[in-house]
Scaffold this motif. Sequence first.
Motif, PDB file in Angstrom:
ATOM      1  N   PHE A 189       0.681  -1.253  -0.112  1.00  0.00           N
ATOM      2  CA  PHE A 189       0.030   0.010  -0.050  1.00  0.00           C
ATOM      3  C   PHE A 189       0.799   1.314  -0.084  1.00  0.00           C
ATOM      4  O   PHE A 189       0.558   2.437  -0.483  1.00  0.00           O
ATOM      5  N   SER A 190       2.075   1.310   0.644  1.00  0.00           N
ATOM      6  CA  SER A 190       2.870   2.334   0.669  1.00  0.00           C
ATOM      7  C   SER A 190       3.404   2.539  -0.909  1.00  0.00           C
ATOM      8  O   SER A 190       3.613   3.828  -1.024  1.00  0.00           O
TER       9      SER A 190
ATOM     10  N   LEU B 133       1.939   1.957  -3.508  1.00  0.00           N
ATOM     11  CA  LEU B 133       0.939   2.507  -4.418  1.00  0.00           C
ATOM     12  C   LEU B 133       0.531   4.012  -3.900  1.00  0.00           C
ATOM     13  O   LEU B 133      -0.265   4.525  -4.342  1.00  0.00           O
ATOM     14  N   GLY B 134       0.996   4.365  -2.635  1.00  0.00           N
ATOM     15  CA  GLY B 134       0.835   5.684  -2.013  1.00  0.00           C
ATOM     16  C   GLY B 134      -0.764   5.670  -1.776  1.00  0.00           C
ATOM     17  O   GLY B 134      -1.693   6.774  -1.741  1.00  0.00           O
ATOM     18  N   HIS B 135      -1.260   4.562  -1.112  1.00  0.00           N
ATOM     19  CA  HIS B 135      -2.493   4.309  -0.699  1.00  0.00           C
ATOM     20  C   HIS B 135      -2.677   3.914   0.847  1.00  0.00           C
ATOM     21  O   HIS B 135      -1.800   2.991   1.111  1.00  0.00           O
ATOM     22  N   ASN B 136      -3.382   4.768   1.576  1.00  0.00           N
ATOM     23  CA  ASN B 136      -3.558   4.123   2.673  1.00  0.00           C
ATOM     24  C   ASN B 136      -5.153   3.459   3.038  1.00  0.00           C
ATOM     25  O   ASN B 136      -6.005   4.427   3.249  1.00  0.00           O
ATOM     26  N   PRO B 137      -5.223   2.604   3.148  1.00  0.00           N
ATOM     27  CA  PRO B 137      -6.301   1.788   3.084  1.00  0.00           C
ATOM     28  C   PRO B 137      -7.421   2.098   4.533  1.00  0.00           C
ATOM     29  O   PRO B 137      -8.632   1.984   4.560  1.00  0.00           O
TER      30      PRO B 137
ATOM     31  N   TRP C 165     -12.122   3.008   4.060  1.00  0.00           N
ATOM     32  CA  TRP C 165     -12.173   1.619   3.323  1.00  0.00           C
ATOM     33  C   TRP C 165     -12.023   0.744   4.495  1.00  0.00           C
ATOM     34  O   TRP C 165     -13.071  -0.211   4.311  1.00  0.00           O
TER      35      TRP C 165
END
Length: 158
Positions: free
Chosen positions: A93-94, A96-100, A105
Amino acid sequence: MSDSPPLQELRQQEEELVFASFDHRDAWRLGSLIANHAIAEGFGVAVDIRRHNIVLFRCVLPGATSDQEEWIRRKSNSVLRFEHSTAFLSEQFSALGHNPLGGGWLNHDDYTLAGGSFPLRVRGAGVVGAITASGLASDEDHRLVVDGIRNYLKTVGA
């Protein structure tokens, strides 16, 4: 996007550390192996092995706090939902630059990406549970679990 070296290493661990079978006796032996190592090292950790909501092994060593219960629950929830280690999920996730955990989410009260939980994968059956350590830094919790699984698989000849 190609995998970063840390993500490649974490993926390789998951591909390598696969059980031929896994039952209650394996849970006891694996958990005991990790707990004995933690005792020898003086680690104040809790170790948990579960098949979804059934706890097969639990050990809380001196120095661990009641907070470890929540970390274990949230870490194992993440592994059981995504079928990857929390260290892998965190790195993925890091990258991808995404914090689920942000934006609604995943509920922060039920999930975390802190390292230390690893899928129990059985050849031909998939993920049957999660093994989790809590009480050290995330990468040290992860290493404790991975080294324990690796050593256990060597002893049973899997």
